[in-house]
Motif scaffolding. Structure first.
Motif, PDB file in Angstrom:
ATOM      1  N   ILE A 119       8.513 -10.572   8.961  1.00 55.79           N
ATOM      2  CA  ILE A 119       7.418 -10.316   7.933  1.00 55.79           C
ATOM      3  C   ILE A 119       6.921  -8.899   8.650  1.00 55.79           C
ATOM      4  N   GLU A 120       7.157  -8.444   9.907  1.00 52.13           N
ATOM      5  CA  GLU A 120       6.638  -7.420  10.255  1.00 52.13           C
ATOM      6  C   GLU A 120       7.641  -6.253   9.926  1.00 52.13           C
ATOM      7  N   ILE A 121       8.918  -6.700   9.571  1.00 50.29           N
ATOM      8  CA  ILE A 121       9.984  -5.762   9.001  1.00 50.29           C
ATOM      9  C   ILE A 121       9.453  -5.361   7.762  1.00 50.29           C
ATOM     10  N   CYS A 122       8.940  -6.238   6.840  1.00 53.77           N
ATOM     11  CA  CYS A 122       8.497  -6.093   5.648  1.00 53.77           C
ATOM     12  C   CYS A 122       7.348  -5.187   5.407  1.00 53.77           C
ATOM     13  N   ALA A 123       6.292  -5.346   6.546  1.00 50.39           N
ATOM     14  CA  ALA A 123       5.213  -4.791   6.148  1.00 50.39           C
ATOM     15  C   ALA A 123       5.539  -3.259   6.897  1.00 50.39           C
ATOM     16  N   LYS A 124       6.288  -3.151   7.688  1.00 47.99           N
ATOM     17  CA  LYS A 124       6.622  -1.597   7.969  1.00 47.99           C
ATOM     18  C   LYS A 124       7.060  -0.987   6.686  1.00 47.99           C
ATOM     19  N   ARG A 125       7.735  -1.690   5.746  1.00 51.13           N
ATOM     20  CA  ARG A 125       8.111  -1.180   4.581  1.00 51.13           C
ATOM     21  C   ARG A 125       7.072  -1.147   3.417  1.00 51.13           C
ATOM     22  N   ASP A 126       6.017  -1.447   3.824  1.00 52.09           N
ATOM     23  CA  ASP A 126       4.888  -1.224   2.703  1.00 52.09           C
ATOM     24  C   ASP A 126       4.901  -2.313   1.763  1.00 52.09           C
ATOM     25  N   HIS A 127       5.481  -3.664   2.084  1.00 56.37           N
ATOM     26  CA  HIS A 127       5.322  -4.676   1.075  1.00 56.37           C
ATOM     27  C   HIS A 127       4.031  -5.304   1.442  1.00 56.37           C
ATOM     28  N   GLU A 128       3.540  -6.275   0.530  1.00 62.44           N
ATOM     29  CA  GLU A 128       2.485  -7.246   0.579  1.00 62.44           C
ATOM     30  C   GLU A 128       3.129  -8.469   0.957  1.00 62.44           C
ATOM     31  N   VAL A 129       2.782  -8.876   2.133  1.00 65.01           N
ATOM     32  CA  VAL A 129       3.497  -9.996   2.958  1.00 65.01           C
ATOM     33  C   VAL A 129       2.858 -10.907   3.781  1.00 65.01           C
ATOM     34  N   LEU A 130       3.037 -11.963   4.018  1.00 63.83           N
ATOM     35  CA  LEU A 130       2.245 -12.866   4.938  1.00 63.83           C
ATOM     36  C   LEU A 130       3.101 -13.969   5.655  1.00 63.83           C
ATOM     37  N   VAL A 131       2.784 -14.470   6.828  1.00 60.68           N
ATOM     38  CA  VAL A 131       3.656 -15.444   7.322  1.00 60.68           C
ATOM     39  C   VAL A 131       3.008 -16.879   6.871  1.00 60.68           C
ATOM     40  N   GLU A 132       4.111 -17.528   6.264  1.00 57.32           N
ATOM     41  CA  GLU A 132       3.562 -18.961   5.652  1.00 57.32           C
ATOM     42  C   GLU A 132       4.942 -19.871   5.885  1.00 57.32           C
ATOM     43  N   ASP A 133       4.585 -21.113   5.547  1.00 54.23           N
ATOM     44  CA  ASP A 133       5.675 -21.846   5.629  1.00 54.23           C
ATOM     45  C   ASP A 133       5.934 -22.424   4.124  1.00 54.23           C
ATOM     46  N   ALA A 134       7.179 -22.439   3.760  1.00 47.79           N
ATOM     47  CA  ALA A 134       7.654 -22.811   2.423  1.00 47.79           C
ATOM     48  C   ALA A 134       7.196 -24.061   1.809  1.00 47.79           C
TER      49      ALA A 134
END
Length: 340
Positions: free
Chosen positions: A118-133
Motif C-alpha cells: 500500500i505504501e508503494i501505491c500511495a507513492k504513486r498517488d493512488h487512493e488506497v488503504l490497508v484492509e482485509d479482503a
C-alpha cells in the motif's frame, strides 16, 4: 489523469479494526459500534498460516514483488475498459496498484492487506488503504464494480473465500459487476507443480470452524517437511504437529484426490536491499531460508489453487449475485458476477 474524490465519507462503513489511510483522512471514518467491533472469529480472524505465509511474506518482498508486476492481463484490462465513464471501482487486493487508473475515465479505490504494498501505491498517488479482503470497510452499494485479481487463493478456508466474494458483491450497487481471478489447479505449465510444496491438512481448529461439519481430512498430520523448502511454523502449539510424510491425496474441497494446498516459493535475490532488513529477521526466525546456490532468500507463500467449477460453487450460495461470464485464462479460473 485519474480523478480525485472530493469526499470519501459516504463510501466507508464503520471499521472493525485499525485502518491505515494514504491520501484519505481517517476523520472520514465513522465510529465503530460495539457490534461491528465484535468480529466473527471463524471468518474474520486471520489464521496463522495466512499471517505467516501470506501477510508476512508480501510485506518482506514488496519492492521486489512490485518490480515484477507491471504487465496488465488483457482480460482484466478489457473488463475495466468496458465500464461506463465515471464508474467507481474497488480493487480488493490491489498489490502494487497496477490496475488502479487503467481506465482513466473511472474512479479507483484500492486496498490490500500489506502495508508495504500500500505504501508503494500511495507513492504513486493512488487512493488506497490497508484492509482485509474478508472485511472490507466500504458501505453497502457504494461502487459500480469491484475486482479481486489473484487474491482469493491466499485465503486458507472455504468460509473465508466465500466471505471475500460476499464482500465484493456487498460493496457494489445493484447491477454492479464483480471480476474475480484465481490460480487454477489445471496449470498450463505442468512443470510448475514440481516446484511447489504440497501441504497436508492443517490442524482443524486453524482451518475449519468447529461449529460446522469439517470439509477436510481429519488427520492431524499437517505440513509436509522436505529439505528443499523446509520452514518453521510459529503459532503452532506443538512442534510435533509438523511431521514427515508423503503429500496428502484427499484434501480437495470437492472430495476428490486433487491436491490443492501448496507452498509456492518466492526467491528474493541477495543483492536486493530488502535482504538486509525484514528478510534477515525472517531467516533468523525460520520464516525464510537462504539458498546460496541461487543467491536468494527463499520465502514460501500459501496458496489454495482452485479446481474447475469451484468458484461457481462458492458463488452458488450467494443469493444476490448471478454469474454472467466464466472462463479459463493463463492458468487462472475467472468469473464475472452481476449484483441482482
Amino acid at each position: 489523469m485519474v480523478r480525485r474524490f472530493a469526499s470519501t465519507t459516504r463510501f466507508f462503513q464503520p471499521a472493525s479494526r485499525s485502518i491505515f489511510f494514504f491520501n484519505m483522512s481517517t476523520s472520514d471514518m465513522n465510529t465503530p459500534s460495539h457490534e461491528e467491533c465484535t468480529c466473527s472469529s471463524s471468518v474474520k480472524s486471520t489464521p496463522e498460516i495466512e499471517k505467516n505465509f501470506v501477510h508476512r511474506v508480501y510485506d518482506a518482498i514488496a519492492p521486489h514483488f512490485s518490480s515484477t508486476r507491471f504487465a496488465k492481463w488483457p482480460k482484466v484490462a478489457a473488463f475495466l475498459n468496458s465500464l461506463t465513464p465515471g464508474s467507481v471501482i474497488l480493487d480488493a487486493g490491489c498489490g502494487n496498484g497496477k490496475y488502479l487508473g487503467l481506465n482513466p475515465d473511472c474512479f479507483y479505490i484500492g486496498c490490500d492487506i500489506s502495508p508495504s504494498l500500500i505504501e508503494i501505491c500511495a507513492k504513486r498517488d493512488h487512493e488506497v488503504l490497508v484492509e482485509d479482503a474478508v472485511n472490507l470497510p466500504y458501505r453497502d452499494n457504494f461502487g459500480d464494480a469491484s475486482i479481486s485479481i489473484a487474491v482469493l487463493h491466499h485465503l486458507s478456508t472455504e468460509m473465508r473465500r466465500r466471505k471475500a466474494i460476499e464482500e465484493l458483491v456487498r460493496v457494489v450497487k445493484k447491477g454492479g459487476l464483480v471480476l474475480i481471478t484465481v490460480w487454477a489447479v489445471e496449470q498450463e505449465d505442468k512443470s510448475l507443480l514440481a516446484k511447489w510444496t504440497p501441504l497436508f491438512t492443517k490442524y482443524d481448529d486453524e482451518w475449519v470452524d468447529q461449529s460446522i461439519s469439517p470439509t477436510r481430512n481429519q488427520s492431524n498430520i499437517n505440513l509436509e517437511r522436505i529439505p528443499e523448502t523446509e520452514v518453521v511454523l510459529q503459532g503452532l502449539e506443538d512442534e510435533n504437529q509438523l511431521m514427515n510424510g508423503e503429500p496428502s491425496s484427499g484434501i480437495s474441497e470437492s472430495g476428490d484426490n486433487t491436491q490443492q494446498e501448496y507452498f509456492v516459493p518466492w526467491h528474493l535475490p541477495y543483492h536486493r536491499a530488502e535482504v538486509s532488513g525484514a528478510s534477515a529477521v525472517a531467516v533468523e526466525n525460520g520464516f525464510a531460508k537462504k539458498d546460496d546456490k541461487k543467491g536468494a532468500v527463499v520465502y514460501n507463500r500459501y496458496y489454495h489453487v482452485f479446481a474447475e467449477g469451484e468458484l461457481q460453487r462458492l458463488v452458488s450460495g450467494i443469493n444476490n449475485a448471478a454469474v454472467v461470464d466464466q472462463f479459463y485464462d493463463k492458468s487462472n479460473w475467472c468469473i464475472v458476477l452481476k449484483k441482482t
